[in-house]
Design a protein around this motif. Structure first.
Motif, PDB file in Angstrom:
ATOM      1  N   VAL A 110      -4.748  13.568  -1.560  1.00 42.58           N
ATOM      2  CA  VAL A 110      -5.200  12.536  -2.517  1.00 42.58           C
ATOM      3  C   VAL A 110      -3.978  11.935  -3.194  1.00 42.58           C
ATOM      4  N   HIS A 111      -4.137  10.722  -3.707  1.00 37.19           N
ATOM      5  CA  HIS A 111      -3.000  10.059  -4.343  1.00 37.19           C
ATOM      6  C   HIS A 111      -2.800  10.571  -5.768  1.00 37.19           C
ATOM      7  N   ARG A 112      -1.713  11.286  -5.963  1.00 34.39           N
ATOM      8  CA  ARG A 112      -1.297  11.720  -7.302  1.00 34.39           C
ATOM      9  C   ARG A 112       0.195  11.453  -7.374  1.00 34.39           C
ATOM     10  N   SER A 115       0.829  -1.204   0.000  1.00 37.87           N
ATOM     11  CA  SER A 115       0.000   0.000   0.000  1.00 37.87           C
ATOM     12  C   SER A 115       0.864   1.256   0.000  1.00 37.87           C
ATOM     13  N   CYS A 116       0.257   2.375  -0.352  1.00 31.57           N
ATOM     14  CA  CYS A 116       0.956   3.665  -0.340  1.00 31.57           C
ATOM     15  C   CYS A 116       0.972   4.187   1.094  1.00 31.57           C
ATOM     16  N   MET A 117       2.152   4.537   1.592  1.00 31.97           N
ATOM     17  CA  MET A 117       2.223   4.911   3.013  1.00 31.97           C
ATOM     18  C   MET A 117       1.569   6.257   3.327  1.00 31.97           C
ATOM     19  N   TYR A 118       1.335   7.078   2.300  1.00 31.00           N
ATOM     20  CA  TYR A 118       0.635   8.338   2.576  1.00 31.00           C
ATOM     21  C   TYR A 118      -0.883   8.172   2.483  1.00 31.00           C
ATOM     22  N   CYS A 119      -1.355   7.098   1.855  1.00 30.46           N
ATOM     23  CA  CYS A 119      -2.795   6.841   1.760  1.00 30.46           C
ATOM     24  C   CYS A 119      -3.266   5.894   2.863  1.00 30.46           C
ATOM     25  N   ASP A 120      -2.369   4.998   3.299  1.00 29.97           N
ATOM     26  CA  ASP A 120      -2.764   3.942   4.234  1.00 29.97           C
ATOM     27  C   ASP A 120      -2.132   4.174   5.611  1.00 29.97           C
ATOM     28  N   PRO A 134       5.642   6.987  -4.634  1.00 32.01           N
ATOM     29  CA  PRO A 134       5.151   7.870  -5.691  1.00 32.01           C
ATOM     30  C   PRO A 134       3.796   8.496  -5.366  1.00 32.01           C
ATOM     31  N   HIS A 135       3.760   9.270  -4.302  1.00 33.21           N
ATOM     32  CA  HIS A 135       2.573  10.043  -3.886  1.00 33.21           C
ATOM     33  C   HIS A 135       3.129  11.429  -3.612  1.00 33.21           C
ATOM     34  N   VAL A 136       2.589  12.450  -4.272  1.00 33.20           N
ATOM     35  CA  VAL A 136       3.159  13.802  -4.147  1.00 33.20           C
ATOM     36  C   VAL A 136       3.264  14.217  -2.679  1.00 33.20           C
TER      37      VAL A 136
END
Ligand SMILES: [Zn+2]
Length: 142
Positions: free
Chosen positions: A47-49, A2-7, A93-95
């Motif tokens: 948000v994930h970008r 998972s993306c660590m900034y989203c999860d 890869p999350h801004v």
């Protein structure tokens, strides 16, 4: 993975970051556990970008407003001689914007900042808690 900034339950996230809270324009503020540049923080887009050019005009404007607020708080709390700003994202890869206080004659002064190969500087739990509280107080985060 998972993306660590989203999860919020991402393992790496909890190993290397401490979440401070949500900034006025929706971004999330984190402290890096590695404090080799004292006061170092990260502001993550809500948000994930993957790339800056994928942001809408509003997202760009809100993100940069949050970066400016967080940077000012960092400057007022730690009095660096200069702040460095960095968006990389090869690994995650999350801004997100690294805000790195630099001190004259200190680590990497006069150069860009990096982590790889450097000894990590950890603080005590009490010192991390104080830093979180200081950022919260400066930025009006509950
Ligand atoms: Zn993400």
């Amino acid at each position: 993975m998972s993306c660590m900034y989203c999860d919020a339950h991402n393992e790496t996230r909890n190993k290397i970051l401490i979440e401070v809270g949500t900034l006025a324009h929706g971004s999330t503020l984190f402290i890096l556990k590695n404090q080799n540049h004292l006061g170092r923080i990260v502001v993550a887009l809500p948000v994930h970008r993957q790339e800056v050019y994928e942001l809408t005009e509003d997202e760009r404007s809100n993100f940069f407003a949050d970066v400016a607020d967080a940077a000012q708080a960092c400057a007022e709390l730690f009095h660096p001689d200069k702040l460095n700003y960095g968006i990389f994202g090869d690994g995650v890869p999350h801004v997100h914007m690294h805000i790195v206080p630099k001190y004259k004659d200190g680590l990497q002064w006069g150069h860009f900042f990096w982590d790889k190969g450097l000894e990590e500087v950890s603080l005590s739990d009490k010192e991390y808690a104080k830093m979180v509280n200081d950022y919260k107080a400066k930025l009006g985060i509950k």
